[in-house]
Design a protein around this motif. Structure first.
Motif, PDB file in Angstrom:
ATOM      1  N   UNK A  65     -33.695  85.152 -40.580  1.00 19.11           N
ATOM      2  CA  UNK A  65     -34.945  84.218 -39.991  1.00 19.11           C
ATOM      3  C   UNK A  65     -35.408  84.245 -39.514  1.00 19.11           C
ATOM      4  N   UNK A  66     -36.925  83.852 -40.706  1.00 20.79           N
ATOM      5  CA  UNK A  66     -37.973  83.557 -40.148  1.00 20.79           C
ATOM      6  C   UNK A  66     -39.012  82.793 -39.827  1.00 20.79           C
ATOM      7  N   UNK A  67     -39.849  82.291 -38.618  1.00 21.54           N
ATOM      8  CA  UNK A  67     -40.669  81.413 -38.420  1.00 21.54           C
ATOM      9  C   UNK A  67     -42.092  80.967 -39.338  1.00 21.54           C
ATOM     10  N   UNK A 100     -46.164  80.075 -45.092  1.00 18.48           N
ATOM     11  CA  UNK A 100     -45.236  79.347 -45.737  1.00 18.48           C
ATOM     12  C   UNK A 100     -44.497  79.418 -44.070  1.00 18.48           C
ATOM     13  N   UNK A 101     -44.025  78.238 -43.355  1.00 14.46           N
ATOM     14  CA  UNK A 101     -43.687  78.635 -41.910  1.00 14.46           C
ATOM     15  C   UNK A 101     -42.598  77.123 -41.729  1.00 14.46           C
ATOM     16  N   UNK A 102     -42.037  75.840 -43.067  1.00 17.36           N
ATOM     17  CA  UNK A 102     -40.839  74.885 -42.461  1.00 17.36           C
ATOM     18  C   UNK A 102     -40.004  75.038 -43.061  1.00 17.36           C
ATOM     19  N   UNK A 124     -35.427  79.656 -44.016  1.00 14.98           N
ATOM     20  CA  UNK A 124     -36.046  80.503 -43.304  1.00 14.98           C
ATOM     21  C   UNK A 124     -35.986  81.849 -43.569  1.00 14.98           C
ATOM     22  N   UNK A 125     -34.799  82.410 -44.584  1.00 12.70           N
ATOM     23  CA  UNK A 125     -34.176  84.023 -44.580  1.00 12.70           C
ATOM     24  C   UNK A 125     -35.491  83.908 -46.226  1.00 12.70           C
TER      25      UNK A 125
END
Lengths: 109, 112
Positions: A28-30, A49-51, A69-70
């Motif tokens: 998972x990434x921020x 992209x962040x959300x 967010x993977x």
């Protein structure tokens, strides 16, 4: 072990066709970035992209960040020869950026 | 428009030579990076810096060294070039991790 897997590795399509390329991970990434690189040049940042679930559009390019967010996808509508290049996704973890394996896209006139 | 510069763009040298690849940015970014990339392949981080007098090695083992005496300047030095160093070297900078990186045009190095 590759942190980011991109698919397909190579893609050759006719001008005017649509295409989607993928960037997948088990982590998972921020945030996640997409870049395009032309031969002999450095990568150029296209989008961040962040959300989870976020969709961003850049002219004919549509970027989506997975709900968890993977993973992320890049969709190109009506591809043009100018879209030819190496598409890279990247994430930052800790102190470093990590890049995917890349998708080499060729759009044939 | 990103302002990050690399010189030279192309370099052909003989084995054993010492070389320095230059990288400068005018954006005032604190973070700078060096990557190695073979044609059409993924980028491998070899060095990074979080600010003046701060340098770290990346995941890819490298015989090169870097220095960060000024914010805008991040040169990479190979003390003794070998054919295995033949590759493209890319310099990048960023201000925030989540904002992505800005890359220079790269230096294409060939060691004979």
């Amino acid at each position: 072990t590759q942190l980011l897997e991109q698919s397909p590795q190579f893609l050759s399509i006719q001008e005017g066709e649509n295409l989607t390329v993928y960037c997948n991970s088990s982590s998972v990434f921020s945030s996640l970035q997409w870049y395009r690189q032309e031969p002999g040049e450095g990568p150029v940042l296209l989008v961040t992209v962040v959300t989870g679930g976020e969709v961003k559009k850049l002219k004919r390019l549509t970027f989506q960040f997975g709900d968890a967010r993977k993973d992320s996808s890049l969709h190109i509508t009506a591809a043009q020869p100018g879209d030819t290049g190496l598409y890279l996704c990247a994430v930052s973890t800790g102190n470093q950026f990590y890049f995917g394996t890349g998708t080499s896209l060729t759009v044939i006139p | 428009e990103a302002d990050i510069y690399q010189t030279p763009r192309y370099l052909v040298i003989g084995t054993g030579k010492k070389i320095t690849l230059e990288c400068s940015q005018t954006m005032g970014h604190d973070k700078m990076y060096w990557y190695q990339q073979d044609p059409g392949m993924e980028l491998h981080l070899i060095h990074y810096s979080y600010g003046v007098n701060s340098t770290e090695k990346g995941d890819l083992s490298s015989e090169s060294t870097v220095s960060r005496i000024r914010t805008e300047h991040f040169p990479l030095t190979l003390e003794s070039a070998r054919p295995s160093h033949t590759s493209q070297y890319l310099c990048a900078s960023s201000q925030l991790h989540r904002g992505g990186q800005f890359f220079g045009p790269g230096t294409r190095l060939t060691v004979l």
